[in-house]
Structure formats: C-alpha cells, structure tokens
Design an enzyme around this catalytic site. Structure first.
Site, PDB file in Angstrom:
ATOM      1  N   ASP A  11       0.885  -1.169   0.000  1.00 59.15           N
ATOM      2  CA  ASP A  11       0.000   0.000   0.000  1.00 59.15           C
ATOM      3  C   ASP A  11       0.920   1.215   0.000  1.00 59.15           C
ATOM      4  O   ASP A  11       1.609   1.469   0.987  1.00 59.15           O
ATOM      5  CB  ASP A  11      -0.863  -0.055   1.263  1.00 59.15           C
ATOM      6  CG  ASP A  11      -1.722   1.189   1.453  1.00 59.15           C
ATOM      7  OD1 ASP A  11      -1.543   2.166   0.686  1.00 59.15           O
ATOM      8  OD2 ASP A  11      -2.556   1.187   2.385  1.00 59.15           O
ATOM      9  N   TYR A  90      -3.585   9.361   0.070  1.00 62.87           N
ATOM     10  CA  TYR A  90      -3.611   9.136   1.511  1.00 62.87           C
ATOM     11  C   TYR A  90      -2.595   8.074   1.947  1.00 62.87           C
ATOM     12  O   TYR A  90      -2.527   6.995   1.375  1.00 62.87           O
ATOM     13  CB  TYR A  90      -5.023   8.739   1.968  1.00 62.87           C
ATOM     14  CG  TYR A  90      -5.113   8.811   3.469  1.00 62.87           C
ATOM     15  CD1 TYR A  90      -5.116  10.047   4.104  1.00 62.87           C
ATOM     16  CD2 TYR A  90      -5.095   7.665   4.236  1.00 62.87           C
ATOM     17  CE1 TYR A  90      -5.129  10.135   5.482  1.00 62.87           C
ATOM     18  CE2 TYR A  90      -5.120   7.744   5.619  1.00 62.87           C
ATOM     19  CZ  TYR A  90      -5.127   8.982   6.233  1.00 62.87           C
ATOM     20  OH  TYR A  90      -5.128   9.076   7.596  1.00 62.87           O
ATOM     21  N   TYR A 233       1.159  -0.595  15.338  1.00 65.58           N
ATOM     22  CA  TYR A 233       0.226  -0.670  14.212  1.00 65.58           C
ATOM     23  C   TYR A 233       0.496   0.441  13.206  1.00 65.58           C
ATOM     24  O   TYR A 233       0.438   1.609  13.545  1.00 65.58           O
ATOM     25  CB  TYR A 233      -1.223  -0.565  14.713  1.00 65.58           C
ATOM     26  CG  TYR A 233      -2.224  -0.677  13.593  1.00 65.58           C
ATOM     27  CD1 TYR A 233      -2.470  -1.915  13.006  1.00 65.58           C
ATOM     28  CD2 TYR A 233      -2.880   0.434  13.105  1.00 65.58           C
ATOM     29  CE1 TYR A 233      -3.365  -2.039  11.962  1.00 65.58           C
ATOM     30  CE2 TYR A 233      -3.779   0.326  12.067  1.00 65.58           C
ATOM     31  CZ  TYR A 233      -4.019  -0.915  11.497  1.00 65.58           C
ATOM     32  OH  TYR A 233      -4.901  -1.021  10.458  1.00 65.58           O
ATOM     33  N   LYS A 236      -1.812  -2.518   7.433  1.00 69.55           N
ATOM     34  CA  LYS A 236      -2.266  -3.884   7.509  1.00 69.55           C
ATOM     35  C   LYS A 236      -1.465  -4.840   6.673  1.00 69.55           C
ATOM     36  O   LYS A 236      -0.707  -4.442   5.798  1.00 69.55           O
ATOM     37  CB  LYS A 236      -3.708  -3.883   7.114  1.00 69.55           C
ATOM     38  CG  LYS A 236      -4.509  -3.331   8.310  1.00 69.55           C
ATOM     39  CD  LYS A 236      -5.317  -4.375   8.923  1.00 69.55           C
ATOM     40  CE  LYS A 236      -6.001  -4.934   7.775  1.00 69.55           C
ATOM     41  NZ  LYS A 236      -6.382  -3.823   6.924  1.00 69.55           N
ATOM     42  N   GLN A 246      -5.371 -28.082 -11.273  1.00 71.83           N
ATOM     43  CA  GLN A 246      -5.625 -29.152 -12.256  1.00 71.83           C
ATOM     44  C   GLN A 246      -4.539 -30.230 -12.297  1.00 71.83           C
ATOM     45  O   GLN A 246      -3.493 -30.071 -11.678  1.00 71.83           O
ATOM     46  CB  GLN A 246      -5.799 -28.556 -13.682  1.00 71.83           C
ATOM     47  CG  GLN A 246      -6.815 -27.457 -13.795  1.00 71.83           C
ATOM     48  CD  GLN A 246      -8.265 -27.878 -13.704  1.00 71.83           C
ATOM     49  OE1 GLN A 246      -9.103 -27.066 -13.347  1.00 71.83           O
ATOM     50  NE2 GLN A 246      -8.568 -29.113 -14.006  1.00 71.83           N
ATOM     51  N   SER A 247      -4.839 -31.267 -13.080  1.00 72.37           N
ATOM     52  CA  SER A 247      -4.040 -32.498 -13.247  1.00 72.37           C
ATOM     53  C   SER A 247      -3.024 -32.776 -12.141  1.00 72.37           C
ATOM     54  O   SER A 247      -1.871 -32.378 -12.238  1.00 72.37           O
ATOM     55  CB  SER A 247      -3.366 -32.566 -14.617  1.00 72.37           C
ATOM     56  OG  SER A 247      -2.995 -31.330 -15.074  1.00 72.37           O
ATOM     57  N   ASP A 291     -14.910   0.927   5.723  1.00 72.31           N
ATOM     58  CA  ASP A 291     -13.596   0.596   5.121  1.00 72.31           C
ATOM     59  C   ASP A 291     -13.524  -0.861   4.667  1.00 72.31           C
ATOM     60  O   ASP A 291     -12.451  -1.474   4.668  1.00 72.31           O
ATOM     61  CB  ASP A 291     -12.438   0.864   6.095  1.00 72.31           C
ATOM     62  CG  ASP A 291     -12.088   2.339   6.205  1.00 72.31           C
ATOM     63  OD1 ASP A 291     -12.709   3.163   5.500  1.00 72.31           O
ATOM     64  OD2 ASP A 291     -11.191   2.670   7.011  1.00 72.31           O
ATOM     65  N   TYR A 352      -2.070  -4.949  19.099  1.00 72.01           N
ATOM     66  CA  TYR A 352      -1.302  -4.485  17.942  1.00 72.01           C
ATOM     67  C   TYR A 352      -2.044  -3.401  17.164  1.00 72.01           C
ATOM     68  O   TYR A 352      -1.747  -3.134  16.016  1.00 72.01           O
ATOM     69  CB  TYR A 352      -0.976  -5.679  17.033  1.00 72.01           C
ATOM     70  CG  TYR A 352      -0.345  -6.797  17.802  1.00 72.01           C
ATOM     71  CD1 TYR A 352       0.941  -6.646  18.324  1.00 72.01           C
ATOM     72  CD2 TYR A 352      -1.034  -7.969  18.068  1.00 72.01           C
ATOM     73  CE1 TYR A 352       1.524  -7.652  19.073  1.00 72.01           C
ATOM     74  CE2 TYR A 352      -0.468  -8.984  18.813  1.00 72.01           C
ATOM     75  CZ  TYR A 352       0.809  -8.820  19.317  1.00 72.01           C
ATOM     76  OH  TYR A 352       1.377  -9.817  20.069  1.00 72.01           O
TER      77      TYR A 352
HETATM   78  C1  F6R Z   1      -6.342   0.644   6.421  1.00 79.04           C
HETATM   79  C2  F6R Z   1      -7.520   0.379   7.253  1.00 79.04           C
HETATM   80  C3  F6R Z   1      -8.412   1.502   7.586  1.00 79.04           C
HETATM   81  C4  F6R Z   1      -7.756   2.523   8.511  1.00 79.04           C
HETATM   82  C5  F6R Z   1      -8.767   3.604   8.929  1.00 79.04           C
HETATM   83  C6  F6R Z   1      -8.125   4.707   9.769  1.00 79.04           C
HETATM   84  O1  F6R Z   1      -5.899  -0.482   5.777  1.00 79.04           O
HETATM   85  O2  F6R Z   1      -7.782  -0.710   7.668  1.00 79.04           O
HETATM   86  O3  F6R Z   1      -9.602   1.004   8.147  1.00 79.04           O
HETATM   87  O4  F6R Z   1      -7.217   1.901   9.629  1.00 79.04           O
HETATM   88  O5  F6R Z   1      -9.320   4.213   7.786  1.00 79.04           O
HETATM   89  O6  F6R Z   1      -7.067   5.226   9.051  1.00 79.04           O
HETATM   90  P1  F6R Z   1      -6.153   6.438   9.560  1.00 79.04           P
HETATM   91  O7  F6R Z   1      -5.648   6.043  10.917  1.00 79.04           O
HETATM   92  O8  F6R Z   1      -5.078   6.489   8.518  1.00 79.04           O
HETATM   93  O9  F6R Z   1      -7.019   7.647   9.577  1.00 79.04           O
HETATM   94 MG    MG Z   2      -3.889   2.293   3.199  1.00 77.89          MG
HETATM   95 MG    MG Z   3      -4.701  -2.532   2.183  1.00 81.63          MG
END
Ligand code: F6R
Ligand code: MG
Ligand code: MG
Length: 370
Positions: A11, A90, A233, A236, A246-247, A291, A352
C-alpha cells in the site's frame, strides 16, 4: 523449465482514504515492469490492485528471493510513492517501512508470495489477493481446497490427489514452522490453523507419491506482519496467495469453491474488527462500507514458458452473487455489534492496534478491588 511466480504487494497511497489505488500508480508500475521485461529481468507481469494495495504479479527465472526482482519491486513502490505524494494521496509510502533497500523486500513492509516450480505441459495458476485482512484469512480456504473432501471432490475420486497434501504451517509469533501431513494429521493441522492470528499456512506441497515434485510448492501465501516489523500498528498485512490447479492438483473450480463461505476474518476497520471475506471482481475491489468489508479477488492465468496469458477475473461471475449477498447480511449483523466483541477483535489482538494508546490514559485510575 523452472518458472518463478511472484506477487509482491504494498500500500503506497490510497485513493481516497484507504479505499483503492489511483490509476496513475498502476501506470507507473506498468512502465517500470515493462522495462524490466525488456531487459529480461522478468518474463512477464500483470499489474492489479485490491483495495488500497498495489499488486505486482511477475514471472521470471531468477528463483525466489531474487535480489533483482525484489529491488525492481522496491524501486517501483518508491517511484509510485513519489507520485502518491505529488497527488496528495492518503498514507503515501505507508508500507515502505525502511529507507534503504537491503536486497530483499521481506521485513521492509511489502507482502511477498512467490514460488518456483517445474512447469507442467499446461499450467493453470490463480493469484488471490485480499484487502483489509491478515495472512490467516487464507487458512480456511487453503485448508478446504487441499484437505476438505466436502470442498474438493478430487480428494475422494481422483487417484492423483487421493493421498492428500503436506502443509507447512508457520507460528508467526515464535518464528517457527512445522510440516503436517493431511489427511493423517488433519486434526493437528486444524488445532493450529484454527488460531489464524498466530498459525498461518505458508506453503502446500504434494506428497511423495504424487507425480509432481514433492519439493516444489503448489501454493504459497504471504505471511508478513507489519506490526512485527514496525513495532506498532502502521497499516495492515493484507495478504496475497498463489495456487496452482488441475491435473494432480485440485481443479480450478475446487480452488474457487474454497472462497464460497464469506468466512469471518480479522483486519477490517482500523485493523480491529472481524467481518466476512467477500469475493469480488477487480472492478469491485474497492473498500467502502466501514472501510470494507474485507475483499478477495482471484485472477486466473495459464503460464507457458514463463509467459502469462491475459488474466480471467474469476469472481466476476453471478455464481458468486449469493456469496456476496450472504457477506452483506453478515456485514449488517456484525456491524450492529458496534464496539463489542466478537465484531471488535479480542483484547490480545487489539494489542497491535491503536487501542493501547487509549488504555494507557486510564492506567492510574484503576484501583485494586479488595
Ligand atoms: C487501512 C484500514 C483503515 C484505517 C482507517 C483509519 O488499511 O484498515 O480502516 O485503519 O481508515 O485510518 P487512519 O488512521 O489512517 O485515519
Ligand atoms: Mg492504506
Ligand atoms: Mg490494504
């Protein structure tokens, strides 16, 4: 001839928020990998995206962990990050956790699934990519595909897979692995992989009795854990996996059947919630509601002498509509729990996430109960 099939993903900036990948980032990746194909580092490639993850699918003959391929991926992600910064996307560079490239992207943020194998006369292969979840999300479908006769009819009726498969399981906390034979040790296997935040299937191998080489994987999953690399954290561990079909292996349809439950996975919203894994088309692989919900895409290729056919977008099919509708019902149901477990992850897993920072504030106010 031996071919290496690699998926390296990261990402490097979301559009908007953590929803999807901006087309300009895909263009940069396309240009960079096209040059690498011209200079023979790669045999072939395909660029795609799942949610906010840019996915580089590559074939080559350099083997796994090849410096030239990993540095190509790293440089491509760095270039895409620059573009993401320029566009103000972002979380630009979110998954690039180190400044200097050390020769292998492992432990530096990006996720890696790669395997080297001897090509069969015809080699069908599927790249599965997920967003808003973690590597353990593959445990259930990979188990079903290679070990569950209710999913894979071939385990019962095809003599070439009747003996089953060997699973390589990683303990991602203790950094250990164990090889388990299925069906003989199926209950031991399930005892481990049911705990999907700790034990993850890394690879699957054919048995020695198979006509396929027993030391060449038939499936591999990315197992990078970002919090272990960054110490907190930061984003992700959205995983990718490769499965050959297959086979002498489960059929393509037996692979896809493994994803027909909309099973509960963790990693949704702030990496802190459980939700159903919804199989979708590439077009629909953008994370929206809360999300999410967590998504998986499947691209099917034929590999021939290292070259890829155009992919088929395998979940872009009404046959998966009912799975999606079911996943939406589960989404409604889980969402109604709001901040309550089991929608929100149990405390051990919240360690985490960003929750400990909130908990710290309450620290001194806790008084001993007599
Ligand atoms: C990213 C994810 C989202 C963010 C959430 C808060 O992969 O899982 O759910 O954790 O949008 O993002 P921030 O902390 O960047 O505002
Ligand atoms: Mg992201
Ligand atoms: Mg992602």
């Amino acid at each position: 001839m031996k071919t290496t099939f690699s998926i390296i993903k990261a990402d490097v900036g979301g559009w908007p928020g953590h929803a999807s990948v901006h087309p300009d980032l895909k263009k940069i990746a396309n240009k960079s990998l096209l040059e690498a194909r011209r200079s023979n580092i790669l045999k072939d490639f395909h660029i795609t995206a799942c949610g906010d993850d840019l996915e580089l699918i590559m074939t080559h003959t350099n083997g796994v962990d090849a410096k030239e391929v990993h540095s190509l991926a790293w440089d491509t992600f760095c270039e895409a990050t620059e573009k993401a910064r320029e566009l103000g996307l972002y979380g630009a560079g979110q998954d690039l956790l180190c400044d200097a490239f050390s020769g292998n992207v492992k432990g530096m943020g990006p996720g890696v699934a790669e395997m080297e194998f001897t090509e069969r006369k015809s080699e069908p292969i599927v790249a599965f990519m997920m967003d808003k979840t973690e590597p353990g999300a593959f445990n259930l479908p990979i188990f079903k595909i290679f070990a569950d006769p209710f999913n894979t009819a071939g385990l019962i009726i095809d003599p070439s897979i009747h003996d089953g498969f060997v699973f390589e399981v990683w303990d991602i906390l203790e950094h250990k692995n164990v090889m388990l034979n299925s069906p003989e040790e199926m209950y031991d296997l399930l005892a481990l992989i049911g705990a999907k935040s700790r034990f993850v299937i890394k690879r699957v191998f054919p048995k020695k009795t198979s006509k396929l080489p027993a030391n060449e994987p038939v499936s591999v999953i990315s197992t990078e854990k970002l919090y272990q690399i960054a110490g907190e954290y930061v984003g992700k561990d959205d995983p990718a996996g490769i499965v050959r079909a297959q086979s002498g292996l489960p059929a393509l349809g037996e692979l896809l059947e493994g994803f027909s439950l909309g099973h509960l996975v963790s990693g949704w919203m702030r990496g802190s919630h459980n939700g159903p894994l919804m199989p979708v088309s590439v077009e629909q692989a953008k994370c929206t509601r809360f999300d999410g919900p967590p998504r998986v895409i499947a691209l099917g290729f034929q590999v021939h002498e290292g070259e890829l056919t155009e992919p088929v977008d395998l979940f872009n099919d009404p046959a998966f509509d009912s799975v999606r509708v079911n996943a939406q019902h589960i989404t409604d149901y889980m969402r109604r729990h709001g901040p309550f477990e089991p929608h929100r992850l149990p405390m051990a897993d919240m360690e985490y996430t960003t929750l400990p920072k909130v908990m710290k504030k309450l620290g001194t106010r806790f008084k001993k109960v007599e």
